[in-house]
Motif scaffolding. Structure first.
Motif, PDB file in Angstrom:
ATOM      1  N   PHE A 159      56.412  16.667  74.593  1.00 14.17           N
ATOM      2  CA  PHE A 159      56.682  16.068  73.270  1.00 14.17           C
ATOM      3  C   PHE A 159      58.079  16.409  72.759  1.00 14.17           C
ATOM      4  O   PHE A 159      58.438  16.021  71.653  1.00 14.17           O
ATOM      5  N   LYS A 213      64.034  33.453  58.326  1.00 17.81           N
ATOM      6  CA  LYS A 213      62.744  32.969  58.855  1.00 17.81           C
ATOM      7  C   LYS A 213      63.037  32.487  60.265  1.00 17.81           C
ATOM      8  O   LYS A 213      63.770  31.505  60.447  1.00 17.81           O
ATOM      9  N   GLY A 257      56.352  28.129  61.447  1.00 17.22           N
ATOM     10  CA  GLY A 257      55.019  27.805  61.974  1.00 17.22           C
ATOM     11  C   GLY A 257      54.968  27.174  63.352  1.00 17.22           C
ATOM     12  O   GLY A 257      53.884  26.852  63.830  1.00 17.22           O
ATOM     13  N   GLY A 258      56.115  27.012  63.995  1.00 19.83           N
ATOM     14  CA  GLY A 258      56.166  26.213  65.224  1.00 19.83           C
ATOM     15  C   GLY A 258      55.438  26.810  66.413  1.00 19.83           C
ATOM     16  O   GLY A 258      54.974  27.957  66.381  1.00 19.83           O
ATOM     17  N   GLY A 259      55.336  25.994  67.454  1.00 16.27           N
ATOM     18  CA  GLY A 259      54.762  26.450  68.721  1.00 16.27           C
ATOM     19  C   GLY A 259      53.251  26.380  68.780  1.00 16.27           C
ATOM     20  O   GLY A 259      52.658  26.644  69.820  1.00 16.27           O
ATOM     21  N   GLU A 276      51.304  23.629  68.229  1.00 13.25           N
ATOM     22  CA  GLU A 276      50.944  22.328  68.841  1.00 13.25           C
ATOM     23  C   GLU A 276      49.460  22.058  68.638  1.00 13.25           C
ATOM     24  O   GLU A 276      49.017  21.826  67.552  1.00 13.25           O
ATOM     25  N   ASN A 281      54.237  30.995  58.670  1.00 10.59           N
ATOM     26  CA  ASN A 281      53.671  29.659  58.468  1.00 10.59           C
ATOM     27  C   ASN A 281      52.895  29.271  59.719  1.00 10.59           C
ATOM     28  O   ASN A 281      52.979  29.947  60.750  1.00 10.59           O
ATOM     29  N   LEU A 336      50.498  19.932  65.655  1.00 13.17           N
ATOM     30  CA  LEU A 336      51.216  18.714  66.053  1.00 13.17           C
ATOM     31  C   LEU A 336      50.201  17.623  66.384  1.00 13.17           C
ATOM     32  O   LEU A 336      49.368  17.808  67.275  1.00 13.17           O
ATOM     33  N   ILE A 338      51.915  23.450  57.949  1.00 10.94           N
ATOM     34  CA  ILE A 338      52.746  22.243  58.029  1.00 10.94           C
ATOM     35  C   ILE A 338      52.153  21.312  59.088  1.00 10.94           C
ATOM     36  O   ILE A 338      52.226  21.596  60.294  1.00 10.94           O
ATOM     37  N   SER A 340      53.946  15.524  62.715  1.00 11.64           N
ATOM     38  CA  SER A 340      53.660  14.231  63.354  1.00 11.64           C
ATOM     39  C   SER A 340      54.558  14.038  64.559  1.00 11.64           C
ATOM     40  O   SER A 340      55.787  14.142  64.445  1.00 11.64           O
ATOM     41  N   HIS A 393      57.008  12.626  67.108  1.00 10.71           N
ATOM     42  CA  HIS A 393      58.041  11.587  67.190  1.00 10.71           C
ATOM     43  C   HIS A 393      58.327  11.335  68.673  1.00 10.71           C
ATOM     44  O   HIS A 393      58.870  12.210  69.360  1.00 10.71           O
ATOM     45  N   LYS A 421      52.640  21.911  53.450  1.00  9.15           N
ATOM     46  CA  LYS A 421      53.991  21.336  53.353  1.00  9.15           C
ATOM     47  C   LYS A 421      54.047  19.942  53.957  1.00  9.15           C
ATOM     48  O   LYS A 421      53.619  19.738  55.095  1.00  9.15           O
ATOM     49  N   TYR A 455      63.946  17.127  65.230  1.00 11.85           N
ATOM     50  CA  TYR A 455      63.376  15.808  64.937  1.00 11.85           C
ATOM     51  C   TYR A 455      64.393  14.696  65.103  1.00 11.85           C
ATOM     52  O   TYR A 455      64.042  13.571  65.468  1.00 11.85           O
ATOM     53  N   ALA A 460      64.575  13.516  68.503  1.00 13.23           N
ATOM     54  CA  ALA A 460      63.385  12.712  68.851  1.00 13.23           C
ATOM     55  C   ALA A 460      63.291  11.454  67.997  1.00 13.23           C
ATOM     56  O   ALA A 460      62.213  10.883  67.831  1.00 13.23           O
TER      57      ALA A 460
END
Ligand code: V47
Length: 376
Positions: A75, A142, A177-179, A181, A216, A220, A260, A263, A265, A300, A332, A335
């Motif tokens: 992704f 952060k 908050g990533g990773g 998925e 956070n 995804l 968060i 979506s 992309h 968020k 983003y 993408a």
């Protein structure tokens, strides 16, 4: 409240009114319903109960220290292989220089995440954290996702706990908050094989939360996952927060402070043939997240990803945060995002007021700040 069109939602509406916890099956029923008006109005009720009519935002800057990445997440359009001419690794001096040039007036936060490069060990990360803290002592940093932390720990032959300890000591204040998925192992294998699994993701957050720091969390959507994977994902976050969340007023205490919903992309990714989530699904997902995550205070609507118009509507479907000025976004935009790369405070305040909410400038741990000295 208006009459409920989808009668299957009536028991859920009763639970929401009684402030009872929703179950896995309730989550499935919500994702299986197209009665968006009811789902949105239930989520809005919870949102207003927790956050009133406030929409939070901050003044922040995004920096990606490196785009070289040894993984090949299906992704992602951001990562570059080390031999690619477009790959880069910023030195600590370049990171400070970028911050000096781009940090907006009144900024309280720098958000830094990047790719995974086996040549970069803990010393590299601690060096730029120390350099940033020395140059901007009052800015909240952060940074890094569990995916990066687990990789740094492995490359540096350290435990996750010791890695977090070293990063915190060097200047990391919280984690984005990533990773995350989708935690389900089968979907994870198909979208981002080799990436740290759910156990590693949660262990990293636990090491941060037990030190009294905040993070956070994300999910995804819009790729290969089904509603049951989304509900499973959200309930795993809720269970972790039950055990480790200890948020206190004034930014004290550790835990997840904001969720968060992200979506997918598709442009420039290995999944370019997929359509990504519809606008309808995005709003329903934000609302369901608000309803299931009863122990995470903020949701968020990341305007960079949703687009400004959808982020406004989301403020009536469960979201109470819109992220910040951002200033320079790559993940983003690589993408295919068509949003601007940043917004001014005046623009954010205008779009929030326009949707009938009260804009509230916050710091990274949701202390409210005054806007009167911040220029547009
Ligand atoms: O983990 C990557 C996602 C995440 C794509 O904590 C993509 O305040 C959609 O987590 N399409 C990183 N999503 C971004 C993130 C984030 C963003 C804003 C605020 C915060 C916060 C966290 O972005 C990744 C992945 O899930 N992602 N590529 C893509 N093509």
């Amino acid at each position: 409240m208006l009459a409920i069109a989808d009668k299957r939602l009536e028991p859920i509406a009763e639970k929401v009114a009684a402030q009872e916890r929703l179950s896995f099956d309730d989550g499935l029923a919500l994702y299986g319903s197209s009665d968006l008006a009811t789902i949105g109005s239930l989520a809005n009720r919870v949102r207003e109960r927790i956050n009133g009519d406030k929409t939070y935002y901050n003044i922040n800057l995004h920096i990606n220290p490196t785009n070289t990445c040894f993984m090949s997440c299906k992704f992602c359009a951001f990562g570059r292989k080390a031999f690619d001419d477009a790959s880069y690794i910023l030195t600590p001096e370049e990171i400070v220089d970028r911050a000096r040039k781009n940090l907006p007036e009144g900024a309280s936060e720098i958000h830094l995440v990047g790719g995974l490069d086996p040549r970069l060990k803990i010393e590299y990360y601690c060096a730029w954290l120390r350099a940033l803290k020395a140059a901007f002592p009052h800015i909240h940093i952060k940074t890094l996702t569990p995916v990066e932390v687990v990789f740094i720990a492995k490359m540096s032959k350290m435990t996750i706990g010791d890695t977090i300890g070293a990063l915190h000591e060097a200047g990391m204040d919280s984690m984005p908050g990533g990773g995350a998925e989708i935690f389900d192992p089968e979907i994870r294998e198909r979208i981002c094989e080799h990436k740290c699994d759910a156990a590693g993701w949660f262990e990293t957050h636990r090491e941060i939360h037990r030190r009294g720091m905040r993070t956070n969390c994300t999910m995804l959507i819009g790729h290969l996952e089904e509603p049951r994977h989304r509900v499973d994902h959200l309930l795993r976050l809720r269970a972790h927060q039950d055990e480790w969340g200890n948020l206190k007023p004034g930014g004290e205490g550790g835990g997840f402070q904001c969720f968060i919903p992200l979506s997918f992309h598709p442009k420039n990714t290995a999944f370019a043939h997929l359509p990504g989530p519809s606008g309808f699904d995005e709003l329903r997902n934000i609302a369901v997240s608000r309803l299931l995550l009863d122990n995470i205070p903020h949701i968020k609507a990341y305007w960079i990803m949703l687009g400004i118009k959808q982020a406004q509507i989301a403020q009536h479907f469960g979201a109470d945060d819109i992220d910040g000025t951002v200033t320079h976004e790559e993940i983003y935009h690589d993408a295919g995002a068509t949003t601007p790369q940043g917004m001014t405070v005046a623009e954010i305040e205008r779009i929030v007021r326009d949707c009938g909410r009260t804009p509230v400038l916050r710091d990274s741990v949701y202390n409210e700040l005054k806007t009167n000295e911040v220029p547009g």
